[in-house]
Design a protein around this motif. Structure first.
Motif, short mmCIF file in Angstrom:
data_model
loop_
_atom_site.label_atom_id
_atom_site.label_comp_id
_atom_site.label_asym_id
_atom_site.label_seq_id
_atom_site.Cartn_x
_atom_site.Cartn_y
_atom_site.Cartn_z
N SER A 109 25.85 -34.57 -13.83
CA SER A 109 27.12 -34.04 -14.36
C SER A 109 27.27 -34.22 -15.87
O SER A 109 28.34 -34.00 -16.40
CB SER A 109 28.30 -34.71 -13.66
N SER A 117 31.37 -33.90 -16.96
CA SER A 117 32.07 -33.24 -15.84
C SER A 117 31.48 -31.86 -15.56
O SER A 117 32.21 -30.89 -15.32
CB SER A 117 33.58 -33.15 -16.12
N LYS A 131 32.87 -43.55 -6.16
CA LYS A 131 33.83 -42.51 -6.53
C LYS A 131 33.38 -41.20 -5.92
O LYS A 131 32.19 -41.01 -5.61
CB LYS A 131 33.99 -42.39 -8.04
N THR A 132 34.31 -40.28 -5.76
CA THR A 132 34.04 -39.01 -5.10
C THR A 132 34.20 -37.83 -6.04
O THR A 132 34.29 -36.69 -5.58
CB THR A 132 34.95 -38.83 -3.87
N ASN A 133 34.20 -38.10 -7.33
CA ASN A 133 34.31 -37.05 -8.32
C ASN A 133 33.67 -37.53 -9.60
O ASN A 133 33.89 -38.66 -10.02
CB ASN A 133 35.78 -36.68 -8.56
N ALA A 134 32.86 -36.67 -10.23
CA ALA A 134 32.12 -37.10 -11.42
C ALA A 134 33.03 -37.61 -12.52
O ALA A 134 32.69 -38.55 -13.24
CB ALA A 134 31.26 -35.95 -11.93
N SER A 135 34.22 -37.02 -12.66
CA SER A 135 35.13 -37.41 -13.73
C SER A 135 36.22 -38.36 -13.25
O SER A 135 37.08 -38.74 -14.04
CB SER A 135 35.76 -36.17 -14.35
N GLY A 136 36.20 -38.74 -11.96
CA GLY A 136 37.23 -39.62 -11.43
C GLY A 136 36.92 -41.08 -11.67
O GLY A 136 35.84 -41.45 -12.12
N ASP A 179 31.55 -37.38 0.95
CA ASP A 179 31.63 -35.93 0.80
C ASP A 179 30.44 -35.44 0.00
O ASP A 179 29.46 -36.16 -0.17
CB ASP A 179 32.97 -35.51 0.19
N SER A 206 30.13 -34.88 -3.11
CA SER A 206 30.06 -35.35 -4.51
C SER A 206 30.41 -36.84 -4.52
O SER A 206 31.58 -37.21 -4.59
CB SER A 206 31.03 -34.55 -5.39
N TYR A 207 29.39 -37.69 -4.48
CA TYR A 207 29.61 -39.12 -4.26
C TYR A 207 28.70 -39.92 -5.18
O TYR A 207 27.52 -39.59 -5.36
CB TYR A 207 29.28 -39.45 -2.80
#
Length: 268
Positions: free
Chosen positions: A16, A73, A200-205, A231, A233-234
């Motif tokens: 990402s 992201s 985390k489950t989101n690259a930008s989270g 999910d 994206s992990y």
């Protein structure tokens, strides 16, 4: 006319993020950098804000006198295209310098890592590192659980650094996602290093703490953690905290999940 930026390059850091670098021209003119998902770019002709689109193609990623920028992201397995111009008198632009790169792909399950067929550069590329405090990097140790190598973090100073997996793809129907790894972290006198495991489950989270180990681990111990909310994206991070101990060692990482058989369903 005046010279374009020199040595304009883009390189993947993970699934990402792409890092861009360049050299200012001999006049040290500032630069404008734009990106696109195709090689179509317009010609800049005025002053642009970050995120503003250039007529004809491209969105502004950076403007200023630095020589590098990170593009974050991003989507996995995707090519991105860049152009850079030297700027003079606010709105006069040189010819463009161009480059492109693609983010890494997703890693399907099961995932296993024993750090055997790698070198230190691998830990900085296929995996990624985030320096939370201090500047101590994870590396490879000759003190493994099995084989010849393990990942380790060690320093006499206080630092926290995350070793982050590639993007993991559990799909959308995975069950019983689980992480196992072997852990060694011996106390030195009263100096005890620490290890946290985050996800985390989101690259930008933000990362969420899953487990923390703060006590003496004088021999290799198997850790088993259930992974919440799997999910497509992990990410999992091993955050080592150096406190003057003998170091944090991690080896034989395995990430697994179960999947329903085709056509199976749950009654309700």
């Amino acid at each position: 006319s005046f010279a374009s930026p020199l040595n304009f390059l883009a390189a993947p850091v993970n699934s990402s993020r792409l890092d861009l670098s360049w050299t200012l021209n001999l006049s040290n003119d500032p630069v404008l950098v734009a990106w696109n998902t195709s090689a179509s770019f317009g010609t800049p002709s005025s002053v642009y804000a970050i995120g503003e689109c250039i007529p004809g193609g491209g969105a502004v990623l950076y403007a200023g006198g630095a020589t590098n920028v990170s593009h974050i992201s991003l989507a996995a397995s995707t090519p991105y295209y860049y152009q850079a111009w030297s700027i003079r008198d606010s709105a006069s632009y040189s010819m463009a310098a161009a480059c492109s790169a693609a983010t890494w792909g997703r890693t399907a399950l099961p995932f296993a890592e024993g750090f055997e067929n790698v070198n230190p550069i691998y830990l900085l590329t296929t995996w990624s590192q985030a320096f939370v405090t201090g500047g101590v990097a994870w590396g490879l140790s000759g003190a493994p659980h099995t084989g010849a190598k393990s990942a380790f973090l060690s320093a006499s100073s206080t630092a926290n650094t995350r070793l982050i997996t590639p993007l993991l793809d559990f799909g959308t129907v995975s069950q019983n996602a689980q992480l196992t790894f072997w852990h060694y972290m011996k106390v030195r006198g009263t100096n005890q290093d620490v290890l946290g495991v985050l996800y985390k489950t989101n690259a930008s989270g933000p990362f969420v703490l899953l487990a923390e180990y703060t006590n003496d681990v004088p021999s290799w111990v198997l850790r088993t953690l259930d992974l919440p909310n799997p999910d497509s994206s992990y990410y999992i991070a091993f955050e080592g905290g150096t406190r003057g101990g003998y170091g944090i060692f991690v080896d034989d990482i395995a990430i697994t999940a179960a999947y329903p058989a085709p056509g199976s369903f749950s009654a309700w």
